[in-house]
Write an enzyme that holds these catalytic residues in place. Sequence first.
Site, PDB file in Angstrom:
ATOM      1  N   GLN A  67       0.852  -1.198   0.000  1.00 10.99           N
ATOM      2  CA  GLN A  67       0.000   0.000   0.000  1.00 10.99           C
ATOM      3  C   GLN A  67       0.881   1.238   0.000  1.00 10.99           C
ATOM      4  O   GLN A  67       0.384   2.357  -0.057  1.00 10.99           O
ATOM      5  CB  GLN A  67      -0.872   0.019   1.254  1.00 10.99           C
ATOM      6  N   ASN A  68       2.180   1.039   0.122  1.00  9.57           N
ATOM      7  CA  ASN A  68       3.075   2.192   0.272  1.00  9.57           C
ATOM      8  C   ASN A  68       3.349   2.854  -1.069  1.00  9.57           C
ATOM      9  O   ASN A  68       3.486   2.179  -2.088  1.00  9.57           O
ATOM     10  CB  ASN A  68       4.392   1.754   0.924  1.00  9.57           C
ATOM     11  N   VAL A  69       3.460   4.162  -1.022  1.00 19.69           N
ATOM     12  CA  VAL A  69       3.708   4.930  -2.251  1.00 19.69           C
ATOM     13  C   VAL A  69       5.149   5.438  -2.263  1.00 19.69           C
ATOM     14  O   VAL A  69       5.523   6.246  -3.106  1.00 19.69           O
ATOM     15  CB  VAL A  69       2.716   6.122  -2.353  1.00 19.69           C
ATOM     16  N   ASP A  70       5.977   4.936  -1.320  1.00 16.95           N
ATOM     17  CA  ASP A  70       7.324   5.506  -1.151  1.00 16.95           C
ATOM     18  C   ASP A  70       8.385   4.885  -2.059  1.00 16.95           C
ATOM     19  O   ASP A  70       9.508   5.401  -2.133  1.00 16.95           O
ATOM     20  CB  ASP A  70       7.764   5.420   0.321  1.00 16.95           C
ATOM     21  N   HIS A  79      -1.441   1.574  -4.273  1.00 15.01           N
ATOM     22  CA  HIS A  79      -1.846   2.979  -4.121  1.00 15.01           C
ATOM     23  C   HIS A  79      -0.991   3.940  -4.945  1.00 15.01           C
ATOM     24  O   HIS A  79      -1.055   5.144  -4.727  1.00 15.01           O
ATOM     25  CB  HIS A  79      -1.827   3.370  -2.625  1.00 15.01           C
ATOM     26  N   SER A 109      -2.271  -1.396   9.300  1.00 13.75           N
ATOM     27  CA  SER A 109      -3.382  -1.381  10.258  1.00 13.75           C
ATOM     28  C   SER A 109      -4.576  -2.160   9.709  1.00 13.75           C
ATOM     29  O   SER A 109      -5.545  -2.385  10.423  1.00 13.75           O
ATOM     30  CB  SER A 109      -3.784   0.057  10.586  1.00 13.75           C
ATOM     31  N   ASN A 136       3.452  -6.971  13.431  1.00 13.34           N
ATOM     32  CA  ASN A 136       2.997  -5.625  13.789  1.00 13.34           C
ATOM     33  C   ASN A 136       3.160  -5.482  15.306  1.00 13.34           C
ATOM     34  O   ASN A 136       2.732  -6.372  16.035  1.00 13.34           O
ATOM     35  CB  ASN A 136       1.508  -5.464  13.395  1.00 13.34           C
ATOM     36  N   PRO A 137       3.750  -4.402  15.787  1.00 11.18           N
ATOM     37  CA  PRO A 137       3.865  -4.243  17.241  1.00 11.18           C
ATOM     38  C   PRO A 137       2.506  -4.167  17.928  1.00 11.18           C
ATOM     39  O   PRO A 137       2.392  -4.480  19.107  1.00 11.18           O
ATOM     40  CB  PRO A 137       4.613  -2.910  17.418  1.00 11.18           C
TER      41      PRO A 137
HETATM   42  P1  OAD Z   1      -1.241   2.890   9.010  1.00 10.57           P
HETATM   43  O1  OAD Z   1      -0.542   4.124   9.449  1.00 10.57           O
HETATM   44  O2  OAD Z   1      -2.726   2.859   9.064  1.00 10.57           O
HETATM   45  O3  OAD Z   1      -0.730   1.649   9.881  1.00 10.57           O
HETATM   46  C1  OAD Z   1       0.632   1.389  10.099  1.00 10.57           C
HETATM   47  C2  OAD Z   1       0.740   0.101  10.900  1.00 10.57           C
HETATM   48  O4  OAD Z   1       2.125  -0.179  11.068  1.00 10.57           O
HETATM   49  C3  OAD Z   1       0.121   0.190  12.296  1.00 10.57           C
HETATM   50  O5  OAD Z   1      -0.718  -0.941  12.506  1.00 10.57           O
HETATM   51  C4  OAD Z   1       1.333   0.142  13.230  1.00 10.57           C
HETATM   52  O6  OAD Z   1       1.061  -0.555  14.442  1.00 10.57           O
HETATM   53  C5  OAD Z   1       2.343  -0.610  12.399  1.00 10.57           C
HETATM   54  N1  OAD Z   1       3.758  -0.292  12.678  1.00 10.57           N
HETATM   55  C6  OAD Z   1       4.288   0.838  13.167  1.00 10.57           C
HETATM   56  N2  OAD Z   1       5.620   0.744  13.246  1.00 10.57           N
HETATM   57  C7  OAD Z   1       5.954  -0.482  12.769  1.00 10.57           C
HETATM   58  C8  OAD Z   1       7.179  -1.175  12.566  1.00 10.57           C
HETATM   59  N3  OAD Z   1       8.347  -0.605  12.856  1.00 10.57           N
HETATM   60  N4  OAD Z   1       7.137  -2.432  12.060  1.00 10.57           N
HETATM   61  C9  OAD Z   1       5.950  -3.019  11.760  1.00 10.57           C
HETATM   62  N5  OAD Z   1       4.762  -2.408  11.916  1.00 10.57           N
HETATM   63  C10 OAD Z   1       4.753  -1.157  12.415  1.00 10.57           C
HETATM   64  O7  OAD Z   1      -0.699   2.537   7.546  1.00 10.57           O
HETATM   65  P2  OAD Z   1      -1.336   1.599   6.422  1.00 10.57           P
HETATM   66  O8  OAD Z   1      -1.972   0.385   7.013  1.00 10.57           O
HETATM   67  O9  OAD Z   1      -0.284   1.403   5.411  1.00 10.57           O
HETATM   68  O10 OAD Z   1      -3.772   5.165   1.800  1.00 10.57           O
HETATM   69  O11 OAD Z   1      -2.446   2.557   5.855  1.00 10.57           O
HETATM   70  C11 OAD Z   1      -3.199   2.144   4.752  1.00 10.57           C
HETATM   71  C12 OAD Z   1      -3.509   3.299   3.848  1.00 10.57           C
HETATM   72  O12 OAD Z   1      -4.116   4.361   4.591  1.00 10.57           O
HETATM   73  C13 OAD Z   1      -2.301   3.973   3.236  1.00 10.57           C
HETATM   74  O13 OAD Z   1      -1.824   3.324   2.095  1.00 10.57           O
HETATM   75  C14 OAD Z   1      -2.835   5.317   2.887  1.00 10.57           C
HETATM   76  C15 OAD Z   1      -3.534   5.613   4.192  1.00 10.57           C
HETATM   77  O14 OAD Z   1      -4.423   6.590   4.206  1.00 10.57           O
HETATM   78  C16 OAD Z   1      -4.045   6.200   1.001  1.00 10.57           C
HETATM   79  O15 OAD Z   1      -3.457   7.272   1.089  1.00 10.57           O
HETATM   80  C17 OAD Z   1      -5.099   5.907  -0.007  1.00 10.57           C
END
Ligand code: OAD
Length: 252
Positions: free
Chosen positions: A103-106, A121, A192, A216-217
């Site tokens: 889902q990452n755009v980086d 994405h 998440s 995931n933590p």
């Molecule tokens: P989120 O910010 O919703 O979730 C990040 C997840 O990573 C959380 O569950 C954290 O607990 C976990 N996390 C944090 N640090 C970590 C680490 N070091 N190692 C492993 N896990 C860790 O990000 P996404 O789930 O990617 O979409 O969000 C989904 C989408 O929502 C994104 O692609 C973006 C956003 O809005 C759009 O912009 C359309």
Amino acid sequence: MELSEIDQINLSAADLKSIAVLTGAGISAESGIPTFRGKEGLWKQFRPEELATPQAFFHDPKLVWDWYFYRRNLIAQAEPNAGHFALVELEKMLRESFTLITQNVDGLHRQAGSSNPIELHGNIFVNRCHECASHFSDDEIDFSEMPPLCPACRGPVRPGVVWFGENLNPIHLEDAFAKSHQATLFLSIGTSTVVHPAASLPEIARRGDAKIIEINPDSTPISHAADYTIRDSSANALPPLIEKIRSIFAVD
Ligand code: OAD
């Protein structure tokens, strides 16, 4: 001696027939890129759902572009971390039996060496015309006007990512669904799992009989459906997990 969460994972060679991996912002957290929903993820008090929409863009294009410029800047300085590199090793081991969906755009998976991630994405460094869908490099766009105008059709130019309320590329989505359904093992890493359709991929894999491992933590809505959860960061957990997979693979 207590067994670690990774020691407790029980996999057979049959589980490694086809591996699909879904990543989210958490895998890039240790590269210094804030997640969306973490405490540090807020930007000027705005939530992603308020900024990553066509409505926000048309209401205040400068605000939305400023958010993307801020993130582009962070990403440009970031390097892939041990989690990204471990997935490159997994791909080398499994080749066509491996699918990486992000889902990452980086772009950090590609930068690490992953050959063909499905970027559900889009990519943050792409500039796209909202009207004619043409892509432009930064040099071709005059960012002093807001929104910048398309050199081809004068439509508004926006970041080349998928926003809330927009459809994902159907080819990418179909591929992600099919590979998740075929998977014998599915890894959900650093997401998440609240934003659909990506969030439904673990469930699709589960229905196709895959074993699910979550890294995931924190717990997420799919934690209860996972066969194994590793409550650690991806940069810590992925290298030993991939080595464990390698040891099973080597015996086969
Ligand atoms: P989120 O910010 O919703 O979730 C990040 C997840 O990573 C959380 O569950 C954290 O607990 C976990 N996390 C944090 N640090 C970590 C680490 N070091 N190692 C492993 N896990 C860790 O990000 P996404 O789930 O990617 O979409 O969000 C989904 C989408 O929502 C994104 O692609 C973006 C956003 O809005 C759009 O912009 C359309």
